[in-house]
Write a protein that holds these residues in place. Structure first.
Motif, PDB file in Angstrom:
ATOM      1  N   UNK A  42      -0.338   0.044  -8.427  1.00 34.64           N
ATOM      2  CA  UNK A  42      -0.403  -0.974  -7.377  1.00 34.64           C
ATOM      3  C   UNK A  42      -1.712  -0.902  -6.608  1.00 34.64           C
ATOM      4  N   UNK A  43      -2.241   0.289  -6.426  1.00 35.65           N
ATOM      5  CA  UNK A  43      -3.496   0.436  -5.703  1.00 35.65           C
ATOM      6  C   UNK A  43      -3.354   0.109  -4.231  1.00 35.65           C
ATOM      7  N   UNK A  44      -4.473  -0.272  -3.632  1.00 38.76           N
ATOM      8  CA  UNK A  44      -4.520  -0.576  -2.205  1.00 38.76           C
ATOM      9  C   UNK A  44      -4.949  -2.022  -2.005  1.00 38.76           C
ATOM     10  N   UNK A  51     -10.488  -0.281 -11.179  1.00 42.75           N
ATOM     11  CA  UNK A  51     -11.535  -1.054 -10.535  1.00 42.75           C
ATOM     12  C   UNK A  51     -11.012  -1.910  -9.402  1.00 42.75           C
ATOM     13  N   UNK A  52     -11.899  -2.736  -8.899  1.00 41.09           N
ATOM     14  CA  UNK A  52     -11.578  -3.611  -7.765  1.00 41.09           C
ATOM     15  C   UNK A  52     -11.502  -5.047  -8.259  1.00 41.09           C
ATOM     16  N   UNK A  53     -10.455  -5.750  -7.854  1.00 41.26           N
ATOM     17  CA  UNK A  53     -10.343  -7.184  -8.129  1.00 41.26           C
ATOM     18  C   UNK A  53     -10.146  -7.897  -6.797  1.00 41.26           C
ATOM     19  N   UNK A  54     -10.519  -9.163  -6.779  1.00 47.04           N
ATOM     20  CA  UNK A  54     -10.394  -9.910  -5.527  1.00 47.04           C
ATOM     21  C   UNK A  54     -10.237 -11.387  -5.829  1.00 47.04           C
ATOM     22  N   UNK A  55      -9.854 -12.123  -4.815  1.00 52.50           N
ATOM     23  CA  UNK A  55      -9.690 -13.553  -4.962  1.00 52.50           C
ATOM     24  C   UNK A  55      -9.261 -14.188  -3.661  1.00 52.50           C
ATOM     25  N   UNK A  56      -8.677 -15.360  -3.776  1.00 54.78           N
ATOM     26  CA  UNK A  56      -8.233 -16.119  -2.615  1.00 54.78           C
ATOM     27  C   UNK A  56      -6.757 -16.478  -2.778  1.00 54.78           C
ATOM     28  N   UNK A  57      -6.138 -16.844  -1.656  1.00 58.47           N
ATOM     29  CA  UNK A  57      -4.738 -17.257  -1.704  1.00 58.47           C
ATOM     30  C   UNK A  57      -4.489 -18.387  -0.722  1.00 58.47           C
ATOM     31  N   UNK A  58      -3.484 -19.176  -1.059  1.00 55.37           N
ATOM     32  CA  UNK A  58      -2.935 -20.184  -0.164  1.00 55.37           C
ATOM     33  C   UNK A  58      -1.428 -19.992  -0.175  1.00 55.37           C
ATOM     34  N   UNK A  59      -0.858 -19.836   0.992  1.00 59.01           N
ATOM     35  CA  UNK A  59       0.581 -19.606   1.132  1.00 59.01           C
ATOM     36  C   UNK A  59       1.213 -20.704   1.967  1.00 59.01           C
ATOM     37  N   UNK A  60       2.391 -21.128   1.550  1.00 59.62           N
ATOM     38  CA  UNK A  60       3.234 -21.948   2.407  1.00 59.62           C
ATOM     39  C   UNK A  60       4.304 -21.011   2.934  1.00 59.62           C
ATOM     40  N   UNK A  66      10.042 -13.291  -9.958  1.00 60.02           N
ATOM     41  CA  UNK A  66       8.829 -12.759  -9.357  1.00 60.02           C
ATOM     42  C   UNK A  66       8.918 -11.242  -9.211  1.00 60.02           C
ATOM     43  N   UNK A  67      10.065 -10.750  -8.774  1.00 60.47           N
ATOM     44  CA  UNK A  67      10.263  -9.308  -8.658  1.00 60.47           C
ATOM     45  C   UNK A  67      10.098  -8.639 -10.022  1.00 60.47           C
ATOM     46  N   UNK A  68      10.695  -9.217 -11.033  1.00 59.76           N
ATOM     47  CA  UNK A  68      10.605  -8.665 -12.385  1.00 59.76           C
ATOM     48  C   UNK A  68       9.141  -8.610 -12.856  1.00 59.76           C
ATOM     49  N   UNK A  69       8.388  -9.667 -12.598  1.00 59.52           N
ATOM     50  CA  UNK A  69       6.976  -9.699 -12.994  1.00 59.52           C
ATOM     51  C   UNK A  69       6.182  -8.615 -12.265  1.00 59.52           C
ATOM     52  N   UNK A  70       6.415  -8.462 -10.975  1.00 64.09           N
ATOM     53  CA  UNK A  70       5.731  -7.414 -10.226  1.00 64.09           C
ATOM     54  C   UNK A  70       6.085  -6.028 -10.763  1.00 64.09           C
ATOM     55  N   UNK A  71       7.358  -5.800 -11.042  1.00 66.09           N
ATOM     56  CA  UNK A  71       7.780  -4.495 -11.545  1.00 66.09           C
ATOM     57  C   UNK A  71       7.151  -4.190 -12.905  1.00 66.09           C
ATOM     58  N   UNK A  72       6.983  -5.198 -13.746  1.00 66.79           N
ATOM     59  CA  UNK A  72       6.363  -4.992 -15.052  1.00 66.79           C
ATOM     60  C   UNK A  72       4.861  -4.726 -14.931  1.00 66.79           C
ATOM     61  N   UNK A  73       4.191  -5.479 -14.063  1.00 66.85           N
ATOM     62  CA  UNK A  73       2.742  -5.356 -13.926  1.00 66.85           C
ATOM     63  C   UNK A  73       2.301  -4.188 -13.048  1.00 66.85           C
ATOM     64  N   UNK A  74       3.170  -3.751 -12.154  1.00 66.77           N
ATOM     65  CA  UNK A  74       2.841  -2.672 -11.221  1.00 66.77           C
ATOM     66  C   UNK A  74       3.994  -1.663 -11.186  1.00 66.77           C
ATOM     67  N   UNK A  75       4.110  -0.828 -12.227  1.00 65.82           N
ATOM     68  CA  UNK A  75       5.276   0.053 -12.350  1.00 65.82           C
ATOM     69  C   UNK A  75       5.299   1.236 -11.378  1.00 65.82           C
ATOM     70  N   UNK A  76       4.156   1.563 -10.748  1.00 66.81           N
ATOM     71  CA  UNK A  76       4.143   2.695  -9.829  1.00 66.81           C
ATOM     72  C   UNK A  76       3.075   2.480  -8.745  1.00 66.81           C
ATOM     73  N   UNK A  77       3.076   3.347  -7.753  1.00 69.37           N
ATOM     74  CA  UNK A  77       2.169   3.197  -6.612  1.00 69.37           C
ATOM     75  C   UNK A  77       0.706   3.299  -7.049  1.00 69.37           C
ATOM     76  N   UNK A  78       0.414   4.167  -8.002  1.00 70.66           N
ATOM     77  CA  UNK A  78      -0.964   4.318  -8.459  1.00 70.66           C
ATOM     78  C   UNK A  78      -1.471   3.013  -9.068  1.00 70.66           C
ATOM     79  N   UNK A 109       0.810  -1.215   0.000  1.00 67.42           N
ATOM     80  CA  UNK A 109       0.000   0.000   0.000  1.00 67.42           C
ATOM     81  C   UNK A 109       0.848   1.270   0.000  1.00 67.42           C
ATOM     82  N   UNK A 110       2.104   1.147   0.370  1.00 73.82           N
ATOM     83  CA  UNK A 110       3.034   2.272   0.294  1.00 73.82           C
ATOM     84  C   UNK A 110       3.697   2.346  -1.085  1.00 73.82           C
ATOM     85  N   UNK A 111       3.390   1.382  -1.947  1.00 71.10           N
ATOM     86  CA  UNK A 111       3.971   1.369  -3.289  1.00 71.10           C
ATOM     87  C   UNK A 111       5.413   0.908  -3.317  1.00 71.10           C
TER      88      UNK A 111
END
Length: 141
Positions: free
Chosen positions: A85-87, A116-125, A71-83, A39-41
Motif C-alpha cells: 500500500x505504501x504511503x 517507486x512513486x506514482x502520482x495523479x489527480x482525482x475528482x470526487x463526488x 471496490x473492496x475486492x479490487x483494493x485487496x487484490x492490488x494492495x494485499x499488505x501495508x508494504x 497509511x496505516x495499511x
C-alpha cells in the motif's frame, strides 16, 4: 417587536450558524481519515469513507468499478499488505459545495511504494448520507 429585538435576534442567529461545523471541514476530515487509514495499511477502515452501496462508482485507468464490495475486492487484490500500500499523500485543491449534502472535490495524490512513486489527480463526488459524508463517485487518474 422592536427594531432592537429584531437586530439582536438576527445577530444571535448569525452567530449560532457560524458556530456550526462548516461542511467543507467535514469533507476535509473525511479525506484526512482516508489518508491516515491508508497509511496505516487498513483497507477496511479506508473503505468506510466510501458509500457502502452498489451504486458507488470508481473510475481509474480507463476502467469502471461499480459497487462497494467490488471496490473492496479490487483494493485487496492490488494492495494485499501495508508494504504494498505504501504511503499516500492527498492534496486537496478545491472543495465546491453543490448543496448542503453534496460536494465536488478536486485534488492531487501521490503514492510512495517500494517500487517507486506514482502520482495523479482525482475528482470526487462526496455526499452526506445518514449524517455521514461519504465518497459516492471517485475518478482517479
Amino acid at each position: 417587536m422592536t427594531l432592537l429585538r429584531i437586530l439582536l435576534l438576527c445577530g444571535s442567529l448569525c452567530c449560532s450558524t457560524l458556530a456550526q461545523a462548516v461542511p467543507t471541514d467535514d469533507v476535509m476530515a473525511l479525506l484526512q481519515h482516508q489518508q491516515q487509514t491508508w497509511n496505516q495499511g487498513d483497507i477496511n477502515s479506508y473503505m468506510q469513507g466510501y458509500w457502502h452501496n452498489d451504486q458507488l462508482r470508481f473510475v481509474s485507468g480507463g476502467r469502471f468499478v461499480y459497487g462497494w464490495d467490488n471496490m473492496l475486492k479490487a483494493y485487496q487484490q492490488n494492495y494485499p499488505d501495508q508494504k504494498t500500500m505504501g504511503q499516500l499523500q492527498l492534496k486537496v485543491s478545491d472543495i465546491r459545495m453543490l448543496s448542503n449534502y453534496a460536494a465536488l472535490v478536486v485534488g492531487e495524490w501521490q503514492l510512495q511504494q517500494p517500487r517507486g512513486v506514482s502520482s495523479g489527480v482525482f475528482t470526487l463526488l462526496v455526499e452526506k448520507h445518514d449524517d455521514q459524508w461519504v465518497i459516492v463517485h471517485d475518478h482517479t487518474s
